[in-house]
Each structure stands twice: as C-alpha cells, then as structure tokens.
Design an enzyme around this catalytic site. Sequence first.
Site, PDB file in Angstrom:
ATOM      1  N   GLU A 107       0.198   3.617   1.745  1.00 12.97           N
ATOM      2  CA  GLU A 107       0.287   4.052   3.148  1.00 12.97           C
ATOM      3  C   GLU A 107       1.683   3.786   3.723  1.00 12.97           C
ATOM      4  OE1 GLU A 107      -2.080   5.551   5.585  1.00 12.97           O
ATOM      5  OE2 GLU A 107      -2.605   6.223   3.583  1.00 12.97           O
ATOM      6  N   SER A 163       0.813  -1.223   0.000  1.00 12.62           N
ATOM      7  CA  SER A 163       0.000   0.000   0.000  1.00 12.62           C
ATOM      8  C   SER A 163       0.842   1.268   0.000  1.00 12.62           C
ATOM      9  CB  SER A 163      -0.878  -0.012   1.263  1.00 12.62           C
ATOM     10  OG  SER A 163      -1.439   1.252   1.497  1.00 12.62           O
ATOM     11  N   TYR A 223      -1.570   0.458  10.576  1.00 17.18           N
ATOM     12  CA  TYR A 223      -1.833  -0.203   9.291  1.00 17.18           C
ATOM     13  C   TYR A 223      -0.626  -0.080   8.370  1.00 17.18           C
ATOM     14  CZ  TYR A 223      -3.646  -0.887   4.551  1.00 17.18           C
ATOM     15  OH  TYR A 223      -3.818  -1.302   3.244  1.00 17.18           O
TER      16      TYR A 223
HETATM   17  P1  NAP Z   1     -11.412  -4.740   1.920  1.00 19.19           P
HETATM   18  O1  NAP Z   1     -12.585  -4.374   1.061  1.00 19.19           O
HETATM   19  O2  NAP Z   1     -11.337  -4.198   3.313  1.00 19.19           O
HETATM   20  O3  NAP Z   1     -11.330  -6.340   1.965  1.00 19.19           O
HETATM   21  C1  NAP Z   1     -10.526  -7.011   2.890  1.00 19.19           C
HETATM   22  C2  NAP Z   1     -10.755  -8.507   2.764  1.00 19.19           C
HETATM   23  O4  NAP Z   1      -9.934  -9.184   3.734  1.00 19.19           O
HETATM   24  C3  NAP Z   1     -12.195  -8.967   3.032  1.00 19.19           C
HETATM   25  O5  NAP Z   1     -12.536  -9.961   2.103  1.00 19.19           O
HETATM   26  C4  NAP Z   1     -12.090  -9.549   4.440  1.00 19.19           C
HETATM   27  O6  NAP Z   1     -13.060 -10.522   4.711  1.00 19.19           O
HETATM   28  C5  NAP Z   1     -10.712 -10.180   4.377  1.00 19.19           C
HETATM   29  N1  NAP Z   1     -10.158 -10.505   5.704  1.00 19.19           N
HETATM   30  C6  NAP Z   1      -9.949  -9.650   6.725  1.00 19.19           C
HETATM   31  N2  NAP Z   1      -9.423 -10.297   7.761  1.00 19.19           N
HETATM   32  C7  NAP Z   1      -9.295 -11.600   7.404  1.00 19.19           C
HETATM   33  C8  NAP Z   1      -8.810 -12.783   8.055  1.00 19.19           C
HETATM   34  N3  NAP Z   1      -8.371 -12.750   9.315  1.00 19.19           N
HETATM   35  N4  NAP Z   1      -8.805 -13.952   7.379  1.00 19.19           N
HETATM   36  C9  NAP Z   1      -9.265 -13.991   6.101  1.00 19.19           C
HETATM   37  N5  NAP Z   1      -9.753 -12.918   5.427  1.00 19.19           N
HETATM   38  C10 NAP Z   1      -9.763 -11.747   6.084  1.00 19.19           C
HETATM   39  O7  NAP Z   1     -10.053  -4.315   1.190  1.00 19.19           O
HETATM   40  P2  NAP Z   1      -9.788  -3.894  -0.350  1.00 19.19           P
HETATM   41  O8  NAP Z   1     -10.021  -2.427  -0.495  1.00 19.19           O
HETATM   42  O9  NAP Z   1     -10.461  -4.857  -1.235  1.00 19.19           O
HETATM   43  O10 NAP Z   1      -8.203  -4.091  -0.422  1.00 19.19           O
HETATM   44  C11 NAP Z   1      -7.633  -5.354  -0.733  1.00 19.19           C
HETATM   45  C12 NAP Z   1      -6.211  -5.408  -0.184  1.00 19.19           C
HETATM   46  O11 NAP Z   1      -5.434  -4.364  -0.763  1.00 19.19           O
HETATM   47  C13 NAP Z   1      -6.086  -5.207   1.326  1.00 19.19           C
HETATM   48  O12 NAP Z   1      -4.992  -5.985   1.752  1.00 19.19           O
HETATM   49  C14 NAP Z   1      -5.760  -3.733   1.472  1.00 19.19           C
HETATM   50  O13 NAP Z   1      -5.079  -3.495   2.685  1.00 19.19           O
HETATM   51  C15 NAP Z   1      -4.880  -3.523   0.255  1.00 19.19           C
HETATM   52  N6  NAP Z   1      -4.873  -2.192  -0.322  1.00 19.19           N
HETATM   53  C16 NAP Z   1      -6.036  -1.559  -0.622  1.00 19.19           C
HETATM   54  C17 NAP Z   1      -6.008  -0.315  -1.246  1.00 19.19           C
HETATM   55  C18 NAP Z   1      -7.272   0.404  -1.633  1.00 19.19           C
HETATM   56  O14 NAP Z   1      -7.197   1.608  -1.918  1.00 19.19           O
HETATM   57  N7  NAP Z   1      -8.404  -0.279  -1.706  1.00 19.19           N
HETATM   58  C19 NAP Z   1      -4.764   0.276  -1.554  1.00 19.19           C
HETATM   59  C20 NAP Z   1      -3.594  -0.418  -1.248  1.00 19.19           C
HETATM   60  C21 NAP Z   1      -3.653  -1.661  -0.648  1.00 19.19           C
HETATM   61  P3  NAP Z   1     -14.508 -10.163   5.406  1.00 19.19           P
HETATM   62  O15 NAP Z   1     -15.434  -9.867   4.243  1.00 19.19           O
HETATM   63  O16 NAP Z   1     -14.818 -11.400   6.130  1.00 19.19           O
HETATM   64  O17 NAP Z   1     -14.302  -8.966   6.287  1.00 19.19           O
HETATM   65  O1  F7E Z   2      -9.013   8.188   3.920  1.00 16.91           O
HETATM   66  C1  F7E Z   2      -9.368  11.717   5.075  1.00 16.91           C
HETATM   67  C2  F7E Z   2      -8.463  10.818   5.899  1.00 16.91           C
HETATM   68  O2  F7E Z   2     -10.039   6.131   4.873  1.00 16.91           O
HETATM   69  C3  F7E Z   2      -8.475   9.043   2.937  1.00 16.91           C
HETATM   70  C4  F7E Z   2      -7.244   2.173   2.447  1.00 16.91           C
HETATM   71  O3  F7E Z   2      -7.792   1.482   1.351  1.00 16.91           O
HETATM   72  O4  F7E Z   2      -6.022   3.630   0.993  1.00 16.91           O
HETATM   73  C5  F7E Z   2      -6.963   3.607   2.046  1.00 16.91           C
HETATM   74  O5  F7E Z   2      -6.467   4.312   3.185  1.00 16.91           O
HETATM   75  C6  F7E Z   2      -8.217  10.423   3.531  1.00 16.91           C
HETATM   76  C7  F7E Z   2      -7.428  10.430   4.848  1.00 16.91           C
HETATM   77  O6  F7E Z   2      -8.301   5.952   3.011  1.00 16.91           O
HETATM   78  C8  F7E Z   2     -12.672  11.515   6.538  1.00 16.91           C
HETATM   79  O7  F7E Z   2      -7.931  11.523   7.024  1.00 16.91           O
HETATM   80  C9  F7E Z   2     -11.286  13.081   5.962  1.00 16.91           C
HETATM   81  O8  F7E Z   2      -6.435  11.410   4.782  1.00 16.91           O
HETATM   82  O9  F7E Z   2     -10.537   6.733   2.474  1.00 16.91           O
HETATM   83  P1  F7E Z   2      -9.566   6.707   3.580  1.00 16.91           P
HETATM   84  P2  F7E Z   2      -6.765   5.859   3.451  1.00 16.91           P
HETATM   85  O10 F7E Z   2      -6.586   6.083   4.892  1.00 16.91           O
HETATM   86  O11 F7E Z   2      -5.998   6.706   2.502  1.00 16.91           O
HETATM   87  C10 F7E Z   2      -4.761   3.033   1.291  1.00 16.91           C
HETATM   88  C11 F7E Z   2      -3.908   3.115   0.056  1.00 16.91           C
HETATM   89  C12 F7E Z   2      -4.877   1.685   1.871  1.00 16.91           C
HETATM   90  O12 F7E Z   2      -4.017   0.841   1.691  1.00 16.91           O
HETATM   91  C13 F7E Z   2      -5.958   1.476   2.880  1.00 16.91           C
HETATM   92  O13 F7E Z   2      -6.249   0.095   3.039  1.00 16.91           O
HETATM   93  O14 F7E Z   2      -9.472  11.044   3.824  1.00 16.91           O
HETATM   94  N1  F7E Z   2     -10.699  11.889   5.659  1.00 16.91           N
HETATM   95  N2  F7E Z   2     -12.484  12.869   6.512  1.00 16.91           N
HETATM   96  C14 F7E Z   2     -11.535  10.900   6.000  1.00 16.91           C
HETATM   97  N3  F7E Z   2     -11.405   9.563   5.877  1.00 16.91           N
HETATM   98  C15 F7E Z   2     -12.443   8.801   6.309  1.00 16.91           C
HETATM   99  N4  F7E Z   2     -12.345   7.453   6.176  1.00 16.91           N
HETATM  100  N5  F7E Z   2     -13.580   9.357   6.855  1.00 16.91           N
HETATM  101  C16 F7E Z   2     -13.740  10.707   6.995  1.00 16.91           C
HETATM  102  O15 F7E Z   2     -14.772  11.181   7.483  1.00 16.91           O
END
Ligand code: NAP
Ligand code: F7E
Length: 320
Positions: A125, A123, A147
């Site tokens: 992050e 990520s 995270y």
């Molecule tokens: P998500 O919607 O939060 O999905 C997370 C998945 O992980 C769900 O299917 C969840 O299952 C499963 N999970 C959580 N804990 C588990 C456990 N203990 N054992 C087995 N499965 C488990 O995340 P996403 O947005 O699709 O992201 C996919 C991956 O990419 C994650 O690793 C995330 O950290 C990473 N990532 C996401 C982004 C982004 O912007 N979306 C960016 C960079 C990296 P349940 O349905 O049971 O909760």
């Molecule tokens: O926040 C600001 C908050 O929770 C984005 C995950 O998929 O992307 C995601 O992480 C920004 C932050 O995503 C609210 O402070 C303001 O600066 O949508 P977010 P994230 O933290 O960037 C990365 C790449 C991952 O890997 C993670 O799994 O938005 N913000 N006001 C807020 N954020 C939330 N959630 N809610 C608010 O009310």
Amino acid sequence: MPRALITGITGQDGSYLAEHLLAKGYDVIGMVRRTSHHSYERIDHLIPRVRIVAADLLDQHSLTMVLQETQPDEIYNLAAQSFVPTSFTQPVLTGEFTALGVTRILEAVRLVSPNARFYQASSSEMFGKVVETPQSESTPFYPRSPYGVAKLYGHWITVNYRESYNLYAVSGILFNHESPRRGMEFVTRKVTDAAARIKLGLATELRMGNLDAKRDWGFAGDYVDAMWRMLQAPSPQDYVVGTGKTHSVEDLVRVAFDHVGLDWKQYVVSDPQFYRPAEVDLLIADPGRINKALGWKPSVSFEGLVKMMVDADLGRLAPK
Ligand code: NAP
Ligand code: F7E
C-alpha cells in the site's frame, strides 16, 4: 532454542508465523493487547505451545517491559490497524498504532534488546498510486490512504533505526496475502464467504465496491516464511514479497463463484459504501531480489488460493 516475539499474534499472519517458528523449534512468545474478551480463534490450537504476554502498541512502558522480561532473539512486529477503509474513518488512531507504534517498539529494542533482529511488516500500500510497474525495492512510494501513509512512516523509521543505531532491522514490503484465516472484511474473504453462503442458501447477494482494482494476491503461509528468511540473512536488507502476477477484483469474484458452479453476475450488487475516497488501482510485485538472495518463491497460485478459501468457508458453513 532461539526465542521469537510476535506482536499481532492473534492476526492472520501472526498465527501462521507462530506455526512456522514452532515447527522450526523456536520458543514463541505472542504479544496481545488487553480486551474484555479473548480473541484467540486463530491461535487457540497453538496454546499452550506459545507463551502469551500482554502489551499495547500505544503504551511505551508495556513494550519495554515485555522485551525486558522475554529477551527475544527475533522480534516480528506484525501488530497494526491493518484495514484500509478504517484508516479513512479513524486516521489518527491508525497513525498511533501503525506508524508511531513502530517507533515505540524500536525504542524498546534500542534500549533493551539492541542485538535482537527486528522485522517490520511494511506493505505494498506504500506504492499506492504507482509510479512504476512492476514495483520493486527501488520504486518510489506514493501512498493513497492514511494506512499507506502510516506504513510508510513505519517503514522509514525502521530504516532510520537501522542506520542510526546499527540495529538488525528490516522491512518486508509485502503484497496482499490471504488465507482461510483472513479477516472477514478484506475483499478475498468477503467474496469466498459470500460464494459459500449463497451456494448453501444462507445469503442471496454480495454487495461490492470497485471491481476493477488489481492486486498481486498470494498465500499467507508462504509470506511468513519470507519474513523468517529475511531475519536469517547475513546482513539486514528490505525486500519486496509478492507473486509477480496481478488479478482484478472481478477475476476474484469470477473464480470464487465458478468454483461453486454459480454465475457471479446474478448475485453481485454494486454498493457505493464500499468505494474508497482514494483507490490503489494496480499492484504487481517484482520479487526478483528475494527470489535471488533468499531463494523464496510462492507455492500457491491465485486460482489455488481462491479455491482453498472457498472450500474452507464451505466446510465451516455447511450443516454438520
Ligand atoms: P490482522 O489480521 O489485521 O492482525 C493485526 C494484529 O495486530 C492483530 O493481532 C491485532 O490484535 C494486533 N493489534 C492491533 N492493534 C494493536 C495494538 N494497539 N496493540 C497490540 N496489538 C494490536 O493483520 P495481518 O493481515 O495478519 O497483517 C499483519 C501485519 O502485516 C499488519 O501490520 C499489516 O498491516 C501488515 N500487512 C499485511 C498484509 C496482508 O495482505 N495481510 C500485507 C502487507 C502488510 P487484535 O486481535 O487484538 O485485534
Ligand atoms: O481490498 C477492492 C478495494 O480490503 C482490496 C490489507 O491487508 O493489503 C490489504 O489492503 C481491493 C481494494 O485489501 C470491496 O477497493 C472492492 O482495491 O482486501 P482489501 P487492501 O486495501 O489491498 C495490503 C497489502 C495491506 O497492507 C493491508 O493491510 O478490493 N474492493 N470491493 C473491496 N475491498 C473490500 N475490503 N470490500 C469490498 O466490498
């Protein structure tokens, strides 16, 4: 027919990746954890085309057994505790899932399927308090949340298993990617859902945290294609995946409310509970490597993405 195992298939990315691989003719197996209810809302339409198996990132034996029983050619490790604020309130659990969970599955791969190709969901992050802009594969890491720290562990253990055991194991360092299937608590979906609700008279305000944070937001459907491309490359390498453009949370709110013809300033209320103990202020990718080496580029603009999500929320919420 190649066979792929997806951990986290019930999540946003898992559902798009499953669709992508099915369209390419893969035999797709999805790993789910046991819960007291089925949470298949994102993949209901794919059952029975995908085979579901049960295991948990916390349970080494279950991971080993799943690999033994399914013998996949490709493994996509998408499962994690992925919400940054929860990582501050549940840092140890986040470490168990998001950090040590990667070692558990890599140990299973090393013992059972050493010839399988492995993808780790790293990520942006991990860049956190950025030391260089834009961020590329050579940018030093500086995570700002439990995270981010856990993902950094997952990232380096993947590099370590590649180098130690000669596994085909890669990390995609993905910047934020969104869709109508994004979890409701993430900022894009929270905003598009609220804009739709306010437009339809179902809500009157939107309580928000830091509007100044900037992110490189893309469409999840494009990013799962990047994952697949990484596992088809002749040799394993890590890649940054993003659009190369950045926008503030305020831009996001403005585009969403403009799309439904409302002035966001009349509805958005600042609420301290949505500010984080430590913030990531600015993320912007340099996707040059994946563009050149694998021919990947994003197909959806920021404005197109926000409008797509608002329209989907309007469609879901409007009286039938
Ligand atoms: P998500 O919607 O939060 O999905 C997370 C998945 O992980 C769900 O299917 C969840 O299952 C499963 N999970 C959580 N804990 C588990 C456990 N203990 N054992 C087995 N499965 C488990 O995340 P996403 O947005 O699709 O992201 C996919 C991956 O990419 C994650 O690793 C995330 O950290 C990473 N990532 C996401 C982004 C982004 O912007 N979306 C960016 C960079 C990296 P349940 O349905 O049971 O909760
Ligand atoms: O926040 C600001 C908050 O929770 C984005 C995950 O998929 O992307 C995601 O992480 C920004 C932050 O995503 C609210 O402070 C303001 O600066 O949508 P977010 P994230 O933290 O960037 C990365 C790449 C991952 O890997 C993670 O799994 O938005 N913000 N006001 C807020 N954020 C939330 N959630 N809610 C608010 O009310």
